[in-house]
Design an enzyme around this catalytic site. Structure first.
Site, PDB file in Angstrom:
ATOM      1  N   GLU A   1      16.840  19.683  35.501  1.00 46.67           N
ATOM      2  CA  GLU A   1      17.073  19.769  34.053  1.00 46.67           C
ATOM      3  C   GLU A   1      15.804  19.445  33.269  1.00 46.67           C
ATOM      4  O   GLU A   1      15.614  19.906  32.149  1.00 46.67           O
ATOM      5  CB  GLU A   1      18.212  18.806  33.671  1.00 46.67           C
ATOM      6  CG  GLU A   1      18.865  19.116  32.340  1.00 46.67           C
ATOM      7  CD  GLU A   1      20.187  18.373  32.144  1.00 46.67           C
ATOM      8  OE1 GLU A   1      21.104  18.543  32.961  1.00 46.67           O
ATOM      9  OE2 GLU A   1      20.290  17.606  31.168  1.00 46.67           O
TER      10      GLU A   1
ATOM     11  N   HIS B   1      21.551  20.700  61.082  1.00 47.73           N
ATOM     12  CA  HIS B   1      22.491  21.625  61.725  1.00 47.73           C
ATOM     13  C   HIS B   1      23.079  22.592  60.714  1.00 47.73           C
ATOM     14  O   HIS B   1      24.134  23.167  60.932  1.00 47.73           O
ATOM     15  CB  HIS B   1      23.582  20.816  62.434  1.00 47.73           C
ATOM     16  CG  HIS B   1      22.997  19.867  63.440  1.00 47.73           C
ATOM     17  ND1 HIS B   1      22.727  20.239  64.732  1.00 47.73           N
ATOM     18  CD2 HIS B   1      22.555  18.593  63.301  1.00 47.73           C
ATOM     19  CE1 HIS B   1      22.172  19.211  65.366  1.00 47.73           C
ATOM     20  NE2 HIS B   1      22.043  18.204  64.517  1.00 47.73           N
TER      21      HIS B   1
ATOM     22  N   LYS C   1      27.107  24.258  25.877  1.00 47.77           N
ATOM     23  CA  LYS C   1      28.029  23.343  25.190  1.00 47.77           C
ATOM     24  C   LYS C   1      28.546  23.988  23.902  1.00 47.77           C
ATOM     25  O   LYS C   1      29.724  23.912  23.576  1.00 47.77           O
ATOM     26  CB  LYS C   1      27.313  22.023  24.835  1.00 47.77           C
ATOM     27  CG  LYS C   1      27.135  21.039  25.988  1.00 47.77           C
ATOM     28  CD  LYS C   1      26.580  19.697  25.475  1.00 47.77           C
ATOM     29  CE  LYS C   1      26.409  18.676  26.598  1.00 47.77           C
ATOM     30  NZ  LYS C   1      25.867  17.376  26.152  1.00 47.77           N
TER      31      LYS C   1
HETATM   32  O1  PA5 Z   1      20.415  14.415  30.959  1.00 43.15           O
HETATM   33  C1  PA5 Z   1      21.138  14.755  30.039  1.00 43.15           C
HETATM   34  O2  PA5 Z   1      20.796  14.628  28.847  1.00 43.15           O
HETATM   35  C2  PA5 Z   1      22.497  15.343  30.296  1.00 43.15           C
HETATM   36  O3  PA5 Z   1      22.752  15.518  31.648  1.00 43.15           O
HETATM   37  C3  PA5 Z   1      23.574  14.430  29.746  1.00 43.15           C
HETATM   38  O4  PA5 Z   1      23.510  13.187  30.397  1.00 43.15           O
HETATM   39  C4  PA5 Z   1      24.970  15.026  29.919  1.00 43.15           C
HETATM   40  O5  PA5 Z   1      25.032  16.295  29.320  1.00 43.15           O
HETATM   41  C5  PA5 Z   1      26.023  14.118  29.283  1.00 43.15           C
HETATM   42  O6  PA5 Z   1      25.701  13.902  27.940  1.00 43.15           O
HETATM   43  P1  PA5 Z   1      26.327  12.698  27.129  1.00 43.15           P
HETATM   44  O7  PA5 Z   1      25.863  11.415  27.733  1.00 43.15           O
HETATM   45  O8  PA5 Z   1      25.814  12.883  25.740  1.00 43.15           O
HETATM   46  O9  PA5 Z   1      27.824  12.836  27.225  1.00 43.15           O
END
Ligand code: PA5
Length: 477
Positions: A295, A324, A438
């Site tokens: 990410e 494996h 989202k």
């Molecule tokens: O790293 C990130 O920003 C995302 O993976 C968030 O942690 C994830 O989308 C959850 O978001 P939130 O903590 O606002 O619910």
């Protein structure tokens, strides 16, 4: 001594052979310069307060605050359920899986020293959610709702399901006592609800993003509630953090990792980065790393705003199980991978393999070794087999799997990620691609202020087998 070490000979051409890997002379030449530049970009952002995760290990007041909340709840509840997704759950899970082990919830109260059982409600899968709720005692369960934004649909939906579950089983005025919210210190619906209803909260510091929040209250609360040594966790992280502030490439473990992985990707097309612990308890850490690396580095725009298609693909694996499963691909498939082995030096219980059946050569050679020794032999053999065909790997190693070592690992990978962001020329702290999905979800579910998107049917043009009857219209969800 540093709680973590990085052995990187198998990323270098001196070990892999001519034309494979990185020439070691470059570590004091162009790569040292490249890293110095990346390092100064990261330092500038730390200076501006944008990389809050770096400051967490030194924030003793934050740690003590979390510990106090954990202690006060820990004595009332027999179960903690953490409700969150992505960065709001993966880090906490990595820590607790590593340090509590796989059988925590089955252990007796005495074996758990009366610390609560721990569950994660992560995916809004109706089966998993109902199964879990059917198994917990609502009178003795605390739900920690974790969402930095306070708007993630999966987490908010599960909050509503949990609240309904509690309302049906407890007196109205008791319900709020079963919630703890971990969220932004000022904004979002969780903050508003907490203020209105007097629900206790923990704050995710503003400059700490989801996937960099493991050492904030997001990861520390579940750890503290279950008796993990949070001071040790932060101590190990602080030790590694100070090593990672060094601008000299060969003296900076995260710098070495980021620089050599980046070079392997952009110069040799090794764009799949495998993290392969040889330790079951570190499987969740590999999943946490997958999110962190993927990410943070997968971006369509560079920091200069120019279009790019950047991002190595992280792949979690587990030794020796995946020898494996995936090793055939790693050995003979496309030469587009770097394997990062994750090794723990020693175990409290290495488990001796008994010397039985001396007449059977397929069994007798194992006697006198340990299971731990077997795993390490497998790892060494795999690294060597890869090296012999010029395929790169490295070893990230800790002496023992304790809180200090784990804190060190968490900081090492976070620092490597922000250095890699600078090397790739992308912002490792944002995630515009996740936001796009989202927004469409909100529209589809009718959230105010979001347009209902028109979706292409997934069987457009009759591309479905078996073909739907001509009169049957395709359905949008
Ligand atoms: O790293 C990130 O920003 C995302 O993976 C968030 O942690 C994830 O989308 C959850 O978001 P939130 O903590 O606002 O619910």
């Amino acid at each position: 001594m540093s709680p973590v070490s990085v052995a990187y000979a198998n990323l270098l051409s001196s070990t892999l052979g001519e034309g494979k890997g990185t020439d070691p002379a470059r570590l004091e030449g162009d790569l040292a310069t490249r890293f110095r530049d990346a390092h100064s970009q990261v330092e500038a952002r730390i200076e501006k307060g944008e990389m809050g995760f770096v400051r967490l290990p030194g924030d003793e007041a934050m740690r003590r605050g979390v510990q106090e909340v954990a202690d006060s709840f820990g004595q009332w509840f027999e179960t903690l359920v953490v409700v969150g997704i992505g960065g709001s759950s993966l880090g906490a899970r990595a820590v607790t899986d590593a340090l509590l082990g796989p059988h925590w919830n089955e252990d007796s109260d005495e074996d758990r020293e009366h610390y609560p059982r721990l569950h994660f409600m992560e995916n809004p899968d109706p089966g998993s959610v109902s199964d879990l709720l059917a198994r917990v005692d609502p009178r003795r369960t605390l739900f920690n709702i974790v969402s930095k934004s306070g708007s993630t649909a999966e987490t908010m939906a599960q909050l509503l399901v949990v609240e309904h579950f509690l309302r049906e089983r407890l007196e109205e005025e008791q319900v709020r006592g079963h919630f703890l919210f971990t969220t932004d210190p000022e904004t979002g619906v969780l903050r508003r609800m907490a203020e209105l209803r007097g629900i206790p909260t923990l704050a995710v510091p503003p400059a700490v993003g989801g996937r960099f929040s493991v050492l904030s209250p997001v990861g520390l609360l579940p750890a503290a509630v279950t008796g993990v040594d949070t001071a040790g966790l932060l101590r190990g992280a602080a030790e590694v953090e100070s090593l990672c502030r060094n601008p000299v490439l060969k003296e900076n473990p995260a710098g070495i990792l980021a620089t050599l992985l980046h070079a392997a990707d952009v110069e040799e097309g090794r764009r799949i980065h495998v993290l392969m612990p040889y330790h079951d308890r570190l499987r969740s850490l590999a999943l946490w790393f997958q999110q962190l690396w993927g990410e943070s580095l997968g971006k369509a725009r560079g920091v200069d705003g120019a279009p790019t298609e950047t991002g190595p693909t992280p792949l979690p694996a587990l030794g020796a199980v995946d020898q494996h499963s995936l090793l055939q691909l790693f050995m003979e498939g496309p030469p587009d991978k770097v394997i990062l082995f994750l090794r723990v030096g020693g175990r409290d219980n290495p488990v001796a393999i008994p010397s039985l059946h001396g007449e059977e050569p397929a069994l007798s050679y194992l006697g006198g070794h340990t299971l731990d020794g077997l795993l390490e032999a497998e790892r060494r053999a795999t690294a060597e087999a890869l090296r012999r065909i010029g395929r790169p790997s490295a070893v990230v190693e800790v002496e023992r799997l304790d809180a200090r070592a784990l804190g060190g690992l968490l900081m090492l990978f976070q620092m490597a990620t922000v250095f890699a962001g600078a090397l790739y020329g992308v912002d490792p702290l944002d995630q515009p691609g996740v936001e796009a999905g989202k927004t469409l979800t909100y529209g589809l579910l009718g959230r105010d202020g979001y347009d209902v998107p028109s979706l292409e049917p997934e069987d457009a043009g009759g591309y479905r087998f078996p073909l739907a009857a001509a009169s049957e219209p395709s359905r949008n969800p």
